[in-house]
Every structure is written in structure tokens, then in C-alpha cells.
Scaffold this motif. Structure first.
Motif, PDB file in Angstrom:
ATOM      1  N   ARG A 105     -80.058   8.111  82.347  1.00 48.75           N
ATOM      2  CA  ARG A 105     -79.838   9.416  81.728  1.00 48.75           C
ATOM      3  C   ARG A 105     -78.342   9.595  81.528  1.00 48.75           C
ATOM      4  O   ARG A 105     -77.549   9.217  82.380  1.00 48.75           O
ATOM      5  CB  ARG A 105     -80.391  10.519  82.608  1.00 48.75           C
ATOM      6  N   LEU A 106     -77.970  10.187  80.409  1.00 51.09           N
ATOM      7  CA  LEU A 106     -76.576  10.463  80.090  1.00 51.09           C
ATOM      8  C   LEU A 106     -76.498  11.841  79.458  1.00 51.09           C
ATOM      9  O   LEU A 106     -77.172  12.094  78.458  1.00 51.09           O
ATOM     10  CB  LEU A 106     -76.030   9.409  79.116  1.00 51.09           C
ATOM     11  N   GLU A 107     -75.731  12.733  80.066  1.00 53.63           N
ATOM     12  CA  GLU A 107     -75.523  14.068  79.505  1.00 53.63           C
ATOM     13  C   GLU A 107     -74.045  14.218  79.181  1.00 53.63           C
ATOM     14  O   GLU A 107     -73.189  13.938  80.019  1.00 53.63           O
ATOM     15  CB  GLU A 107     -75.962  15.148  80.491  1.00 53.63           C
ATOM     16  N   THR A 108     -73.762  14.645  77.962  1.00 58.27           N
ATOM     17  CA  THR A 108     -72.402  14.680  77.461  1.00 58.27           C
ATOM     18  C   THR A 108     -72.029  16.074  76.981  1.00 58.27           C
ATOM     19  O   THR A 108     -72.824  16.741  76.331  1.00 58.27           O
ATOM     20  CB  THR A 108     -72.248  13.688  76.289  1.00 58.27           C
ATOM     21  N   ASP A 109     -70.804  16.482  77.322  1.00 63.94           N
ATOM     22  CA  ASP A 109     -70.202  17.702  76.786  1.00 63.94           C
ATOM     23  C   ASP A 109     -69.077  17.292  75.848  1.00 63.94           C
ATOM     24  O   ASP A 109     -68.206  16.502  76.233  1.00 63.94           O
ATOM     25  CB  ASP A 109     -69.595  18.561  77.907  1.00 63.94           C
ATOM     26  N   PHE A 110     -69.110  17.816  74.629  1.00 59.97           N
ATOM     27  CA  PHE A 110     -68.048  17.576  73.657  1.00 59.97           C
ATOM     28  C   PHE A 110     -67.151  18.801  73.678  1.00 59.97           C
ATOM     29  O   PHE A 110     -67.554  19.883  73.243  1.00 59.97           O
ATOM     30  CB  PHE A 110     -68.649  17.328  72.273  1.00 59.97           C
ATOM     31  N   VAL A 111     -65.942  18.649  74.176  1.00 60.39           N
ATOM     32  CA  VAL A 111     -65.052  19.776  74.425  1.00 60.39           C
ATOM     33  C   VAL A 111     -64.143  20.059  73.236  1.00 60.39           C
ATOM     34  O   VAL A 111     -63.905  21.212  72.896  1.00 60.39           O
ATOM     35  CB  VAL A 111     -64.209  19.522  75.701  1.00 60.39           C
ATOM     36  N   ARG A 112     -63.629  18.996  72.603  1.00 50.77           N
ATOM     37  CA  ARG A 112     -62.747  19.169  71.449  1.00 50.77           C
ATOM     38  C   ARG A 112     -62.876  17.974  70.525  1.00 50.77           C
ATOM     39  O   ARG A 112     -63.235  16.885  70.974  1.00 50.77           O
ATOM     40  CB  ARG A 112     -61.303  19.392  71.874  1.00 50.77           C
ATOM     41  N   PRO A 113     -62.549  18.152  69.234  1.00 54.72           N
ATOM     42  CA  PRO A 113     -62.619  17.031  68.292  1.00 54.72           C
ATOM     43  C   PRO A 113     -61.611  15.944  68.663  1.00 54.72           C
ATOM     44  O   PRO A 113     -60.551  16.221  69.223  1.00 54.72           O
ATOM     45  CB  PRO A 113     -62.239  17.661  66.946  1.00 54.72           C
ATOM     46  N   VAL A 114     -61.961  14.705  68.318  1.00 52.10           N
ATOM     47  CA  VAL A 114     -61.092  13.562  68.590  1.00 52.10           C
ATOM     48  C   VAL A 114     -60.757  12.907  67.251  1.00 52.10           C
ATOM     49  O   VAL A 114     -61.611  12.288  66.624  1.00 52.10           O
ATOM     50  CB  VAL A 114     -61.785  12.551  69.532  1.00 52.10           C
ATOM     51  N   PRO A 115     -59.510  13.042  66.798  1.00 53.34           N
ATOM     52  CA  PRO A 115     -59.130  12.503  65.486  1.00 53.34           C
ATOM     53  C   PRO A 115     -59.071  10.974  65.462  1.00 53.34           C
ATOM     54  O   PRO A 115     -58.794  10.329  66.477  1.00 53.34           O
ATOM     55  CB  PRO A 115     -57.727  13.066  65.250  1.00 53.34           C
TER      56      PRO A 115
END
Length: 194
Positions: A105-115
Motif C-alpha cells: 500500500r502507498l498513500e501519497t500527499d501532493f503538497v506543491r507542484p514540482v517544476p
């Protein structure tokens, strides 16, 4: 991490992870576990080419540079690529335990864009072990270890036998990995997620 599910909470009888005595020394480059791996393999032209180093305890650090082939929205890393980078970093932890394990299982939070063009610095650590279950977490920061947090993940890895790969992998690639005369590379080929 916000919203981590109950499946990623170690049970009360979980134990602290123990670094294997034969694990690479802190600071040592772990290298690719398999040349064709999209996350760390050097034989994948559009892969992440993620480079991981052993850290203290049961932790690693890693970096990869977001390239044009990794975009989702114009000029920004695809979320799936960022999740793959986290998964690869988390999977590298198993080399410090000297066990074969796959992502459960993998749970991910995307906090800010990555250019595109960004170096993403990753830190991952095993937090608990309960039987065959390995609990771990990772953070990705923009530009370096002190940069702003861009992504976070919590994961559960499940220890498996090498037969898992033999039973489910492509026969010709399994045969090639199994016949590698380098014992370390042979063992590492089967270390992370299928």
C-alpha cells in the motif's frame, strides 16, 4: 502525513526496525537494483535514474531530476512520476533490512507542484516491522534536504520470497537476473516492488 489510513498504522505489537549487520554503510550509494527498473535503472532512457544512499539507522536519502519526459501538466512533474519516486525510495529501504519485499500500500500527499528541471531530494525511513509487514514513510523536498516539502508518502511493504518474482515475472528476464554471477546484483534484482 494527513489522512493516513488505518492500514498504514503499525499494530501495537510492531517492533522498531533493525538495520541488518551487512547493510551498506551510511553514505554508501546503493546503486540500481535492476537495470530495467523505471525508478532506478540506468537502462531506462526515460526512467527516473533515482540514486539512493544508505542513511543512519534504517533510512535512505535519494535524488532525481525531473525531466521533460516526466511532465504531466506543461512544465510540471506528473503526480504518478512523483509517486513512483517515493515508492522507489521506500523500496530501497528493504536493502538495509536485507529482505525482499513488495509494495502492499502507498498513500501519497501532493503538497506543491514540482517544476521540470527540479532536483527532488527524498528521505525515507522504516518506522516499524510487524511480522512480514514493513511500515515506512518518505518526504520529497524541492532542491535539497532543507527545501520546501513537495510530496510525502506512507507505505506498507510485505516481505516475500524470491518465488513471488519467478511465479509472476517474465521468464527471460527472471532467468537473466538469476544467472548474474554478481551475488549482490542478483539479490538486489528481486528487492523491490513487482
Amino acid at each position: 502525513m494527513s489522512g493516513t489510513s488505518a492500514a498504514l498504522q503499525p499494530p501495537a505489537d510492531a517492533v522498531r526496525p533493525v538495520r541488518h549487520p551487512d547493510a551498506p554503510a551510511p553514505g554508501e550509494l546503493l546503486g540500481a537494483h535492476y537495470g530495467q527498473c523505471f525508478g532506478c535503472g540506468g537502462e531506462q532512457p526515460h526512467g527516473l535514474h533515482l540514486e539512493a544512499r544508505a542513511g543512519e539507522g534504517v533510512s535512505i536519502t535519494a535524488e532525481f531530476t525531473v525531466r521533460s519526459a516526466h511532465q504531466g501538466a506543461p512544465g510540471l512533474a506528473h503526480g504518478g512520476v512523483l509517486a513512483t519516486a517515493l515508492d522507489e525510495a521506500l523500496g530501497s529501504l528493504n536493502w538495509l533490512l536485507r529482505t525482499i519485499a513488495v509494495t502492499g500500500r502507498l498513500e501519497t500527499d501532493f503538497v506543491r507542484p514540482v517544476p521540470v528541471g527540479t532536483v527532488l531530494h527524498l528521505e525515507a525511513e522504516v518506522t516499524a516491522v510487524a511480522g512480514r509487514k514493513i511500515y515506512c514513510g518518505a518526504t520529497g523536498r524541492i532542491g535539497g534536504p532543507e527545501g520546501p516539502v513537495a510530496v510525502r508518502a506512507d507505505a506498507l511493504f510485505i516481505e516475500v520470497e524470491v518465488d513471488h518474482f519467478i511465479d509472476h515475472g517474465r521468464e527471460e528476464e527472471i532467468r537473466a537476473a538469476m544467472s548474474d554471477p554478481d551475488q549482490v546484483r542478483r539479490a538486489r534484482a528481486f528487492e523491490v516492488n513487482p
